[in-house]
Design a protein around this motif. Sequence first.
Motif, mmCIF file in Angstrom:
data_model
loop_
_atom_site.group_PDB
_atom_site.id
_atom_site.type_symbol
_atom_site.label_atom_id
_atom_site.label_comp_id
_atom_site.label_asym_id
_atom_site.label_seq_id
_atom_site.Cartn_x
_atom_site.Cartn_y
_atom_site.Cartn_z
ATOM 1 N N VAL A 58 15.267 16.149 14.936
ATOM 2 C CA VAL A 58 13.816 15.895 14.956
ATOM 3 C C VAL A 58 13.532 14.524 14.352
ATOM 4 N N TYR A 59 14.156 14.240 13.179
ATOM 5 C CA TYR A 59 13.942 12.937 12.538
ATOM 6 C C TYR A 59 14.266 11.798 13.514
ATOM 7 N N GLY A 60 15.436 11.884 14.163
ATOM 8 C CA GLY A 60 15.846 10.835 15.097
ATOM 9 C C GLY A 60 14.859 10.696 16.252
ATOM 10 N N TYR A 80 10.963 -0.475 10.967
ATOM 11 C CA TYR A 80 12.355 -0.089 10.711
ATOM 12 C C TYR A 80 12.683 1.225 11.410
ATOM 13 N N SER A 81 13.905 1.320 11.890
ATOM 14 C CA SER A 81 14.357 2.548 12.533
ATOM 15 C C SER A 81 15.787 2.863 12.087
ATOM 16 N N THR A 82 16.430 3.724 12.816
ATOM 17 C CA THR A 82 17.636 4.375 12.298
ATOM 18 C C THR A 82 18.765 4.491 13.316
ATOM 19 N N ASP A 83 19.982 4.586 12.791
ATOM 20 C CA ASP A 83 21.146 4.880 13.633
ATOM 21 C C ASP A 83 21.053 6.285 14.242
ATOM 22 N N ALA A 135 21.126 1.927 8.698
ATOM 23 C CA ALA A 135 21.881 3.177 8.598
ATOM 24 C C ALA A 135 22.333 3.427 7.162
ATOM 25 N N TRP A 136 22.484 4.679 6.806
ATOM 26 C CA TRP A 136 23.104 5.104 5.558
ATOM 27 C C TRP A 136 22.570 4.277 4.371
ATOM 28 N N LEU A 137 21.247 4.158 4.296
ATOM 29 C CA LEU A 137 20.617 3.278 3.307
ATOM 30 C C LEU A 137 20.732 3.872 1.900
ATOM 31 N N ASN A 180 6.124 -2.436 7.967
ATOM 32 C CA ASN A 180 6.078 -0.995 7.709
ATOM 33 C C ASN A 180 7.389 -0.520 7.097
ATOM 34 N N ALA A 181 7.419 -0.436 5.759
ATOM 35 C CA ALA A 181 8.618 0.046 5.056
ATOM 36 C C ALA A 181 8.524 1.536 4.753
ATOM 37 N N ALA A 182 7.434 2.168 5.169
ATOM 38 C CA ALA A 182 7.239 3.598 4.892
ATOM 39 C C ALA A 182 7.738 4.436 6.051
ATOM 40 N N SER A 211 3.846 12.371 12.896
ATOM 41 C CA SER A 211 2.635 11.621 12.507
ATOM 42 C C SER A 211 3.021 10.354 11.739
ATOM 43 N N VAL A 212 3.919 10.512 10.756
ATOM 44 C CA VAL A 212 4.268 9.370 9.895
ATOM 45 C C VAL A 212 5.184 8.388 10.630
ATOM 46 N N ASN A 213 6.138 8.924 11.396
ATOM 47 C CA ASN A 213 7.170 8.061 11.991
ATOM 48 C C ASN A 213 6.809 7.501 13.369
ATOM 49 N N LEU A 254 -0.016 8.033 5.570
ATOM 50 C CA LEU A 254 0.335 7.689 6.951
ATOM 51 C C LEU A 254 0.412 8.902 7.877
ATOM 52 N N SER A 255 0.218 10.090 7.317
ATOM 53 C CA SER A 255 0.110 11.242 8.220
ATOM 54 C C SER A 255 -1.284 11.285 8.844
ATOM 55 N N GLN A 256 -2.190 10.461 8.323
ATOM 56 C CA GLN A 256 -3.555 10.332 8.879
ATOM 57 C C GLN A 256 -3.665 8.923 9.471
ATOM 58 N N LEU A 260 0.845 -1.202 0.000
ATOM 59 C CA LEU A 260 0.000 0.000 0.000
ATOM 60 C C LEU A 260 0.877 1.247 0.000
ATOM 61 N N ASP A 261 0.551 2.175 -0.900
ATOM 62 C CA ASP A 261 1.275 3.441 -0.998
ATOM 63 C C ASP A 261 0.277 4.577 -1.053
ATOM 64 N N GLN A 262 0.812 5.794 -1.065
ATOM 65 C CA GLN A 262 -0.050 6.932 -1.338
ATOM 66 C C GLN A 262 -0.525 6.809 -2.798
HETATM 67 N N1 LIG Z 1 17.335 6.301 3.931
HETATM 68 C C1 LIG Z 1 18.214 6.125 4.917
HETATM 69 O O1 LIG Z 1 19.385 6.510 4.814
HETATM 70 C C2 LIG Z 1 17.805 5.429 6.189
HETATM 71 C C3 LIG Z 1 18.750 5.300 7.211
HETATM 72 C C4 LIG Z 1 18.382 4.653 8.391
HETATM 73 C C5 LIG Z 1 17.100 4.158 8.536
HETATM 74 N N2 LIG Z 1 16.184 4.335 7.529
HETATM 75 C C6 LIG Z 1 14.834 3.799 7.744
HETATM 76 O O2 LIG Z 1 14.668 2.696 6.855
HETATM 77 C C7 LIG Z 1 13.306 2.623 6.443
HETATM 78 C C8 LIG Z 1 13.224 2.602 4.931
HETATM 79 O O3 LIG Z 1 13.777 3.825 4.439
HETATM 80 P P1 LIG Z 1 13.893 4.126 2.869
HETATM 81 O O4 LIG Z 1 15.226 4.755 2.644
HETATM 82 O O5 LIG Z 1 13.478 2.930 2.083
HETATM 83 O O6 LIG Z 1 12.796 5.284 2.723
HETATM 84 P P2 LIG Z 1 12.367 6.046 1.388
HETATM 85 O O7 LIG Z 1 13.090 5.518 0.210
HETATM 86 O O8 LIG Z 1 12.427 7.505 1.702
HETATM 87 O O9 LIG Z 1 10.846 5.606 1.241
HETATM 88 C C9 LIG Z 1 9.901 6.051 2.175
HETATM 89 C C10 LIG Z 1 8.582 5.425 1.852
HETATM 90 O O10 LIG Z 1 7.614 5.980 2.766
HETATM 91 C C11 LIG Z 1 6.522 6.439 2.027
HETATM 92 N N3 LIG Z 1 5.856 7.543 2.703
HETATM 93 C C12 LIG Z 1 6.398 8.708 3.139
HETATM 94 N N4 LIG Z 1 5.442 9.496 3.667
HETATM 95 C C13 LIG Z 1 4.275 8.794 3.556
HETATM 96 C C14 LIG Z 1 2.933 9.052 3.929
HETATM 97 N N5 LIG Z 1 2.549 10.206 4.511
HETATM 98 N N6 LIG Z 1 1.993 8.117 3.663
HETATM 99 C C15 LIG Z 1 2.333 6.944 3.075
HETATM 100 N N7 LIG Z 1 3.577 6.643 2.690
HETATM 101 C C16 LIG Z 1 4.549 7.553 2.949
HETATM 102 C C17 LIG Z 1 7.108 6.888 0.701
HETATM 103 O O11 LIG Z 1 6.108 6.993 -0.265
HETATM 104 P P3 LIG Z 1 6.068 8.292 -1.239
HETATM 105 O O12 LIG Z 1 7.341 8.284 -2.022
HETATM 106 O O13 LIG Z 1 4.833 8.073 -2.036
HETATM 107 O O14 LIG Z 1 5.982 9.487 -0.310
HETATM 108 C C18 LIG Z 1 8.068 5.722 0.457
HETATM 109 O O15 LIG Z 1 7.388 4.575 -0.007
HETATM 110 C C19 LIG Z 1 12.603 3.800 7.111
HETATM 111 O O16 LIG Z 1 12.002 3.376 8.303
HETATM 112 C C20 LIG Z 1 13.724 4.763 7.413
HETATM 113 O O17 LIG Z 1 13.418 5.616 8.494
HETATM 114 C C21 LIG Z 1 16.517 4.926 6.358
#
Ligand SMILES: NC(=O)c1ccc[n+]([C@@H]2O[C@H](COP(=O)([O-])OP(=O)(O)OC[C@H]3O[C@@H](n4cnc5c(N)ncnc54)[C@H](OP(=O)(O)O)[C@@H]3O)[C@@H](O)[C@H]2O)c1
Length: 285
Positions: free
Chosen positions: A123-125, A98-101, A148-150, A56-58, A75-77, A36-38, A29-31
């Motif tokens: 704030v993100y952290g 999923y969470s973060t460093d 981390a550092w994805l 939850n990959a979002a 709201s989203v996180n 997910l802010s609601q 499921l995606d937007q």
């Molecule tokens: N990226 C990094 O470096 C990193 C590092 C450490 C941990 N993480 C964690 O790893 C996980 C995966 O990260 P990622 O890099 O794959 O993230 P990403 O590429 O930024 O993808 C985020 C996903 O969340 C969706 N999303 C965002 N806002 C939304 C909303 N309001 N409603 C519904 N869907 C929403 C996006 O959809 P849209 O594109 O349609 O908005 C997208 O599918 C997350 O939990 C992230 O916090 C990431």
Amino acid sequence: MRILVFGRVGQLGSALAELLPGHHEVTFLDQPEVDLSQSENVSNLIAEYAPALVINAAAYTAVDKAETEPQLAHSVNADAPAAMARSCQIRGVPLIHYSTDYVFDGSASVPYTEDAVVAPASVYGRTKLAGEQAVARETDHHIIFRTAWLYSHIGHNFLKTMLRVASEGKPLRVVDDQIGSPTFAWDLGIASVAAVDALEEGREDVYGIFHATNSGLTSWYGFAQKIFEVAGIDTVDLSPIPTESYPTPAPRPAYSVLDCDRLYRVLKVEMPDWQDALARCIARL
Ligand SMILES: NC(=O)c1ccc[n+]([C@@H]2O[C@H](COP(=O)([O-])OP(=O)(O)OC[C@H]3O[C@@H](n4cnc5c(N)ncnc54)[C@H](OP(=O)(O)O)[C@@H]3O)[C@@H](O)[C@H]2O)c1
């Protein structure tokens, strides 16, 4: 297994879309189907799809923008994962999140274990930590992967930015005093599949937090150097700078290497070296 995944179009979601199917029945499921802010919509969706597992990959991942959008990021996180966990608990199904460093302040000098003290500086952290804590509070049947550092060949990330800036012929100054482990989203996807398999077997020892990054460590500058080496680009004017020369709205941890020992002990997942992962990713570009 019937699995409902929130977020297919992101880096991790794309990996799961390729790696999960097989014998599973997976719905992504995606937007605009879900915003997910609601978070009030989340429980209805979980009831409608009646999955045996929710993933939850979002997430709201715009680290700097979060400094000026704290409510949306929260709201989203935090609120949405809390609603997922509550709904999973009521329905008796597990949740992978999923969470973060960035939940760590970066003052350590040895890899952070899952039970190390958290102290997010951004704030993100803070919103991601609130999400972890809400998930853990709402259901014992949770798995949280801190990564981390994805990066990936799909989506927006440091690898893509380096290649784009290099193609524009611009000089690159990259931070050399933040240390971490670049992680290919596909390797996090493989670890996630191991968790799904363990849950399908009914294992009870797999709940809780796992650290999951590629092994080894480097700086952002070291990561950039390796990107250009693997991509065969030797024309870039690349030089190291300290963090103070590249101020960002959100502070980053100086050191955020994660100890992934529990992932190996419990799920038998040995995360590949980050340089090996980078080569596999660049081969897919
Ligand atoms: N990226 C990094 O470096 C990193 C590092 C450490 C941990 N993480 C964690 O790893 C996980 C995966 O990260 P990622 O890099 O794959 O993230 P990403 O590429 O930024 O993808 C985020 C996903 O969340 C969706 N999303 C965002 N806002 C939304 C909303 N309001 N409603 C519904 N869907 C929403 C996006 O959809 P849209 O594109 O349609 O908005 C997208 O599918 C997350 O939990 C992230 O916090 C990431």
